[in-house]
Scaffold this motif. Structure first.
Motif, PDB file in Angstrom:
ATOM      1  N   GLN A 298      50.975  27.496 -31.977  1.00 50.13           N
ATOM      2  CA  GLN A 298      49.869  28.619 -30.947  1.00 50.13           C
ATOM      3  C   GLN A 298      48.421  27.551 -30.669  1.00 50.13           C
ATOM      4  N   ILE A 299      48.419  27.591 -29.518  1.00 52.91           N
ATOM      5  CA  ILE A 299      46.905  27.057 -29.408  1.00 52.91           C
ATOM      6  C   ILE A 299      45.975  28.332 -29.798  1.00 52.91           C
ATOM      7  N   ILE A 300      44.770  27.925 -29.886  1.00 51.91           N
ATOM      8  CA  ILE A 300      44.019  28.723 -30.057  1.00 51.91           C
ATOM      9  C   ILE A 300      42.954  28.378 -29.079  1.00 51.91           C
ATOM     10  N   TYR A 301      42.213  28.937 -28.103  1.00 48.03           N
ATOM     11  CA  TYR A 301      41.516  28.356 -27.262  1.00 48.03           C
ATOM     12  C   TYR A 301      40.056  29.464 -27.870  1.00 48.03           C
ATOM     13  N   ALA A 302      39.306  28.077 -27.634  1.00 43.45           N
ATOM     14  CA  ALA A 302      37.543  29.082 -27.272  1.00 43.45           C
ATOM     15  C   ALA A 302      37.642  30.149 -26.421  1.00 43.45           C
ATOM     16  N   ARG A 303      37.348  31.127 -27.030  1.00 45.38           N
ATOM     17  CA  ARG A 303      36.632  32.054 -25.366  1.00 45.38           C
ATOM     18  C   ARG A 303      34.694  32.278 -24.910  1.00 45.38           C
ATOM     19  N   GLN A 304      34.118  31.866 -25.981  1.00 41.84           N
ATOM     20  CA  GLN A 304      32.902  31.213 -25.287  1.00 41.84           C
ATOM     21  C   GLN A 304      33.107  29.952 -26.337  1.00 41.84           C
ATOM     22  N   THR A 305      31.572  29.263 -25.702  1.00 42.88           N
ATOM     23  CA  THR A 305      31.154  27.899 -26.999  1.00 42.88           C
ATOM     24  C   THR A 305      31.364  28.216 -28.363  1.00 42.88           C
ATOM     25  N   VAL A 306      31.343  27.530 -29.018  1.00 43.63           N
ATOM     26  CA  VAL A 306      31.661  27.536 -30.349  1.00 43.63           C
ATOM     27  C   VAL A 306      31.054  26.610 -31.398  1.00 43.63           C
ATOM     28  N   GLN A 307      30.538  26.221 -32.244  1.00 43.45           N
ATOM     29  CA  GLN A 307      30.544  25.451 -33.421  1.00 43.45           C
ATOM     30  C   GLN A 307      31.412  25.519 -34.355  1.00 43.45           C
ATOM     31  N   ILE A 334      40.429  25.224 -29.566  1.00 43.76           N
ATOM     32  CA  ILE A 334      39.867  24.986 -31.181  1.00 43.76           C
ATOM     33  C   ILE A 334      40.424  23.915 -32.112  1.00 43.76           C
ATOM     34  N   CYS A 335      41.972  24.727 -32.324  1.00 48.23           N
ATOM     35  CA  CYS A 335      43.252  24.167 -32.737  1.00 48.23           C
ATOM     36  C   CYS A 335      44.661  24.858 -32.716  1.00 48.23           C
ATOM     37  N   SER A 336      45.197  24.753 -33.448  1.00 46.00           N
ATOM     38  CA  SER A 336      47.003  25.249 -32.959  1.00 46.00           C
ATOM     39  C   SER A 336      47.282  25.903 -34.243  1.00 46.00           C
ATOM     40  N   ILE A 337      48.169  26.645 -34.387  1.00 45.47           N
ATOM     41  CA  ILE A 337      49.164  27.816 -35.667  1.00 45.47           C
ATOM     42  C   ILE A 337      50.404  26.896 -34.855  1.00 45.47           C
ATOM     43  N   GLN A 346      59.705  37.413 -35.646  1.00 51.36           N
ATOM     44  CA  GLN A 346      58.413  37.879 -37.579  1.00 51.36           C
ATOM     45  C   GLN A 346      57.784  36.953 -37.023  1.00 51.36           C
ATOM     46  N   ALA A 347      58.393  35.295 -36.806  1.00 53.33           N
ATOM     47  CA  ALA A 347      57.441  34.364 -36.655  1.00 53.33           C
ATOM     48  C   ALA A 347      56.342  34.179 -35.572  1.00 53.33           C
ATOM     49  N   GLN A 348      56.543  35.468 -34.284  1.00 51.75           N
ATOM     50  CA  GLN A 348      55.706  35.411 -33.838  1.00 51.75           C
ATOM     51  C   GLN A 348      54.189  36.563 -34.264  1.00 51.75           C
ATOM     52  N   SER A 349      54.604  36.954 -34.671  1.00 50.64           N
ATOM     53  CA  SER A 349      53.788  38.372 -35.795  1.00 50.64           C
ATOM     54  C   SER A 349      52.626  37.577 -36.646  1.00 50.64           C
ATOM     55  N   ARG A 350      53.324  36.752 -36.903  1.00 47.76           N
ATOM     56  CA  ARG A 350      52.650  35.799 -38.401  1.00 47.76           C
ATOM     57  C   ARG A 350      51.412  35.213 -37.841  1.00 47.76           C
ATOM     58  N   LEU A 351      51.844  34.355 -35.873  1.00 51.38           N
ATOM     59  CA  LEU A 351      51.336  33.702 -35.490  1.00 51.38           C
ATOM     60  C   LEU A 351      49.801  35.052 -35.136  1.00 51.38           C
ATOM     61  N   ARG A 352      50.145  35.657 -34.612  1.00 54.68           N
ATOM     62  CA  ARG A 352      49.010  37.373 -34.555  1.00 54.68           C
ATOM     63  C   ARG A 352      48.214  37.127 -35.439  1.00 54.68           C
ATOM     64  N   GLN A 353      48.187  37.293 -36.729  1.00 57.57           N
ATOM     65  CA  GLN A 353      47.660  36.994 -37.513  1.00 57.57           C
ATOM     66  C   GLN A 353      46.922  36.237 -38.521  1.00 57.57           C
ATOM     67  N   GLN A 354      47.875  35.269 -38.258  1.00 62.14           N
ATOM     68  CA  GLN A 354      46.673  33.906 -38.378  1.00 62.14           C
ATOM     69  C   GLN A 354      45.703  33.742 -37.128  1.00 62.14           C
ATOM     70  N   GLN A 355      46.101  34.356 -36.082  1.00 59.64           N
ATOM     71  CA  GLN A 355      44.845  33.692 -35.375  1.00 59.64           C
ATOM     72  C   GLN A 355      43.564  34.798 -35.792  1.00 59.64           C
ATOM     73  N   LYS A 356      43.897  36.035 -35.834  1.00 59.85           N
ATOM     74  CA  LYS A 356      42.883  37.058 -36.305  1.00 59.85           C
ATOM     75  C   LYS A 356      42.125  36.233 -37.447  1.00 59.85           C
ATOM     76  N   ILE A 357      42.419  35.887 -38.738  1.00 64.61           N
ATOM     77  CA  ILE A 357      42.657  35.032 -39.535  1.00 64.61           C
ATOM     78  C   ILE A 357      40.902  33.630 -39.741  1.00 64.61           C
ATOM     79  N   ILE A 358      41.877  32.612 -37.942  1.00 60.41           N
ATOM     80  CA  ILE A 358      41.398  32.036 -37.274  1.00 60.41           C
ATOM     81  C   ILE A 358      39.698  32.280 -36.711  1.00 60.41           C
ATOM     82  N   GLU A 359      39.546  33.353 -35.834  1.00 55.51           N
ATOM     83  CA  GLU A 359      38.819  33.825 -35.702  1.00 55.51           C
ATOM     84  C   GLU A 359      37.696  35.016 -36.640  1.00 55.51           C
ATOM     85  N   ASN A 360      38.387  35.452 -37.507  1.00 55.33           N
ATOM     86  CA  ASN A 360      37.484  35.448 -38.743  1.00 55.33           C
ATOM     87  C   ASN A 360      36.587  34.339 -39.319  1.00 55.33           C
TER      88      ASN A 360
END
Length: 366
Positions: A298-307, A334-337, A346-360
């Motif tokens: 998955q690609i993680i896109y910026a929902r607003q400008t980030v540094q 921003i990046c990909s996971i 299960q792999a897709q479920s882990r993607l969702r968890q990973q995305q939350k980690i990146i956002e944090n």
């Protein structure tokens, strides 16, 4: 037979991280030209040059520098050449390209001809129009687009420039793809994939991710393989590619062929890069097994400008990493996971968890 002593490769793409990672995993060394120069790309490559675009004027100085400093036997291209056919033709004139030649690549970008070929071959497909169609449920697509950028919903009341794109019937089914490897008029299927898009910053159809382990009923799968077999009589494909389609109402509707190493390649056997080289160099295909590890990308896109925080510790499952301090604009990647699991679900479920980690991580810097 695989190459005994893998030669040095020149890899060129809009974003070359996946290519260089696949090459290094297969035992090759590589030099890279791309538009992002991500951290992991530079770490994996022997040398990396960042360019503003893949236009020939931007590529030529980088090519001259790498030619002077490195002896690369072969060249492999990836994403981004849809808008730069002259660049691809130039590369073909000066290097041995392992992949589809410029003529085949360009022919597949000719949407009007490709649509007619699908109709002539009686292959189910999403109809295309090259002037504004009547009615609704149409998408306007850029003529040389990629990654879903610029695709928009439309109807006949919207004034859109026909010279810049075309209209394709919107089919509300499941977006899928068939990954394959081709040579000498034949192909081997690698697997079926489920795809999904995301709505970000005014773009409604940005390519967001892909997972292997897709499934079709036997009759639909046979129909899909038969469709690709017929298309290969017209388009002599070489190496890795993918066939995009929509599954809807017990039917598979072909959208397009991607005539380059697709994003799904990183979800399959690490030897996949060697299979690509063998197919392009020798015109031979190996017998493939159906075994694979369930994976999702998955690609993680910026929902607003980030540094990007300085000295950010990226998890091992992140890729396409921007430089510390980089400013990522709204709607930009921003990046990909990548995640794996015992099942694709299960792999897709882990993607969702990973995305939350990146956002944090981006919010806290740690």
């Amino acid at each position: 037979m695989f190459i005994a002593n893998p030669p040095k490769l020149l890899l060129i793409a809009q974003s070359a991280r996946m290519l260089v990672q696949l090459a290094v995993q297969a035992g090759y060394s590589a030099v890279v030209i791309d538009c992002f120069a991500d951290q992991d790309t530079r770490q994996l490559a022997l040398a990396s040059i960042q360019v503003d675009s893949l236009a020939l004027a931007d590529l030529q100085p980088a090519l001259a520098k790498l030619r002077a400093e490195h002896q690369c036997a072969y060249l492999i291209y990836g994403s981004g050449f849809e808008q730069h056919p002259l660049s691809l033709a130039y590369l073909e004139q000066h290097w041995r390209v392992l992949g589809n030649n410029a003529a085949v690549f360009t022919a597949l970008q000719d949407k009007a001809t490709f649509s007619r070929q699908l109709a002539d071959l009686q292959i189910p497909h999403s109809p295309c129009r090259f002037s504004a169609p009547a009615g609704q449920n149409w998408l306007f697509k850029p003529r040389y687009g990629q990654g879903g950028v610029g695709i928009r919903r439309t109807d006949s009341a919207v004034d859109l420039p026909a010279e810049q794109g075309y209209w394709q019937r919107y089919l509300p089914g499941k977006p899928m793809s068939l990954s394959f490897i081709a040579a000498a008029g034949q192909f081997r299927p690698l697997g079926l994939n489920r795809q999904w898009c995301q709505s970000v910053a005014g773009e409604d159809f940005l390519f967001a991710g892909i997972a292997n382990g897709g499934h079709l009923p036997d009759s639909q799968y046979r129909q899909l393989l038969n469709s690709l077999t017929r298309l290969l009589t017209i388009y002599p494909l070489q190496g890795l590619g993918s066939l995009d389609f929509i599954q809807m109402n017990r039917q598979c509707y072909v959208l397009e062929i991607n005539p380059r190493i697709p994003a799904s390649a990183q979800l399959y056997d690490p030897q996949i890069f060697n299979w690509h080289v063998q197919a392009c160099l020798h015109g031979t295909l190996i017998e493939l097994t159906a075994n694979f590890t369930p994976k999702a990308y998955q690609i993680i896109y910026a929902r607003q400008t980030v540094q990007i925080p300085h000295n950010l510790h990226w998890p091992a499952w992140t890729h396409d990493l921007p430089a510390s301090g980089a400013i990522i604009g709204k709607g930009q990647p921003i990046c990909s996971i990548i995640a794996s699991g015992e099942t694709t679900r299960q792999a897709q479920s882990r993607l969702r968890q990973q995305q939350k980690i990146i956002e944090n991580l981006l919010n806290t810097g740690r």
